[in-house]
Design a protein around this motif. Structure first.
Motif, PDB file in Angstrom:
ATOM      1  N   MET A  77      -7.155  -1.249  -8.428  1.00 43.52           N
ATOM      2  CA  MET A  77      -7.273  -0.902  -9.846  1.00 43.52           C
ATOM      3  C   MET A  77      -8.698  -0.493 -10.191  1.00 43.52           C
ATOM      4  N   ARG A  78      -9.690  -1.131  -9.593  1.00 45.75           N
ATOM      5  CA  ARG A  78     -11.091  -0.750  -9.835  1.00 45.75           C
ATOM      6  C   ARG A  78     -11.393   0.629  -9.254  1.00 45.75           C
ATOM      7  N   ASP A  79     -10.917   0.868  -8.024  1.00 41.31           N
ATOM      8  CA  ASP A  79     -11.179   2.155  -7.374  1.00 41.31           C
ATOM      9  C   ASP A  79     -10.557   3.317  -8.131  1.00 41.31           C
ATOM     10  N   ASN A  80      -9.358   3.101  -8.685  1.00 49.69           N
ATOM     11  CA  ASN A  80      -8.639   4.187  -9.359  1.00 49.69           C
ATOM     12  C   ASN A  80      -8.740   4.120 -10.883  1.00 49.69           C
ATOM     13  N   LYS A  81      -9.585   3.230 -11.382  1.00 47.70           N
ATOM     14  CA  LYS A  81      -9.817   3.075 -12.824  1.00 47.70           C
ATOM     15  C   LYS A  81      -8.501   2.898 -13.587  1.00 47.70           C
ATOM     16  N   ILE A  82      -7.703   1.965 -13.122  1.00 43.01           N
ATOM     17  CA  ILE A  82      -6.404   1.671 -13.731  1.00 43.01           C
ATOM     18  C   ILE A  82      -6.551   0.446 -14.612  1.00 43.01           C
ATOM     19  N   GLU A  83      -6.069   0.551 -15.830  1.00 47.05           N
ATOM     20  CA  GLU A  83      -6.050  -0.593 -16.739  1.00 47.05           C
ATOM     21  C   GLU A  83      -4.742  -1.351 -16.530  1.00 47.05           C
ATOM     22  N   GLY A  84      -4.813  -2.651 -16.588  1.00 48.14           N
ATOM     23  CA  GLY A  84      -3.617  -3.475 -16.423  1.00 48.14           C
ATOM     24  C   GLY A  84      -2.756  -3.439 -17.665  1.00 48.14           C
ATOM     25  N   ALA A  85      -1.524  -3.797 -17.507  1.00 48.15           N
ATOM     26  CA  ALA A  85      -0.583  -3.892 -18.625  1.00 48.15           C
ATOM     27  C   ALA A  85      -0.424  -5.358 -18.969  1.00 48.15           C
ATOM     28  N   PRO A  86      -0.743  -5.745 -20.209  1.00 44.19           N
ATOM     29  CA  PRO A  86      -0.621  -7.166 -20.556  1.00 44.19           C
ATOM     30  C   PRO A  86       0.809  -7.661 -20.382  1.00 44.19           C
ATOM     31  N   SER A  87       0.922  -8.882 -19.954  1.00 46.74           N
ATOM     32  CA  SER A  87       2.228  -9.478 -19.733  1.00 46.74           C
ATOM     33  C   SER A  87       2.936  -9.716 -21.056  1.00 46.74           C
ATOM     34  N   VAL A  88       4.229  -9.481 -21.070  1.00 45.60           N
ATOM     35  CA  VAL A  88       5.034  -9.682 -22.270  1.00 45.60           C
ATOM     36  C   VAL A  88       5.532 -11.116 -22.341  1.00 45.60           C
ATOM     37  N   ILE A  89       5.716 -11.730 -21.202  1.00 42.21           N
ATOM     38  CA  ILE A  89       6.227 -13.092 -21.143  1.00 42.21           C
ATOM     39  C   ILE A  89       5.051 -14.054 -21.264  1.00 42.21           C
ATOM     40  N   PRO A  90       5.082 -14.955 -22.251  1.00 41.04           N
ATOM     41  CA  PRO A  90       3.971 -15.897 -22.399  1.00 41.04           C
ATOM     42  C   PRO A  90       3.974 -16.951 -21.299  1.00 41.04           C
ATOM     43  N   ILE A  91       2.818 -17.504 -21.047  1.00 41.24           N
ATOM     44  CA  ILE A  91       2.703 -18.584 -20.070  1.00 41.24           C
ATOM     45  C   ILE A  91       3.251 -19.842 -20.712  1.00 41.24           C
ATOM     46  N   PRO A  92       4.175 -20.533 -20.056  1.00 45.20           N
ATOM     47  CA  PRO A  92       4.725 -21.750 -20.662  1.00 45.20           C
ATOM     48  C   PRO A  92       3.647 -22.824 -20.781  1.00 45.20           C
ATOM     49  N   ALA A  93       3.651 -23.502 -21.931  1.00 46.17           N
ATOM     50  CA  ALA A  93       2.687 -24.579 -22.146  1.00 46.17           C
ATOM     51  C   ALA A  93       3.069 -25.774 -21.283  1.00 46.17           C
ATOM     52  N   ALA A  94       2.072 -26.509 -20.891  1.00 47.27           N
ATOM     53  CA  ALA A  94       2.332 -27.687 -20.075  1.00 47.27           C
ATOM     54  C   ALA A  94       3.072 -28.726 -20.906  1.00 47.27           C
TER      55      ALA A  94
END
Length: 122
Positions: A77-94
């Protein structure tokens, strides 16, 4: 006599050198599990998840393979200057410990007056 055996043995060995002998290679299930873990790590990086979150969400995946996949995707992603796509699924709370729910509920409730033998008398 020795040359005759060598002439017969040499082509046989060459034929066997190109064969895949069952049971001598790595376990296919282990190879697949490693590949899946690397893919999981790469997907976590693309989804902008931290490596610790990825470990938490995938406890059965080998951590070293998850990290390798995350690191490879990060470099790609750094080499190709790609931005990530934020996750739609939230992280479950402990989940809180079992005893804490009852304690929290007891703290929020107002104390109820106790009814006993002497409370009905006026």
């Amino acid at each position: 006599m020795f040359a005759r055996r060598l002439l017969i043995l040499a082509p046989t060995l060459l034929l066997l050198a190109g064969c895949d002998i069952p049971g001598l290679g790595p376990d296919p299930k282990a190879v697949q599990r490693e590949a899946d873990a690397k893919a999981t790590g790469g997907a976590c990086r693309y989804a902008q998840r931290g490596i610790e979150d990825c470990y938490t969400l995938n406890p059965k995946a080998p951590k070293s393979a998850v990290f390798d996949g995350w690191k490879e995707m990060d470099q790609y992603m750094r080499d190709n200057k790609i931005e990530g796509a934020p996750s739609v699924i939230p992280i479950p709370a402990a989940a809180p410990p079992e005893g804490s729910e009852n304690k929290a509920a007891a703290e929020t409730e107002e104390p109820k007056p106790k009814k006993g033998k002497g409370s009905d008398k006026h």
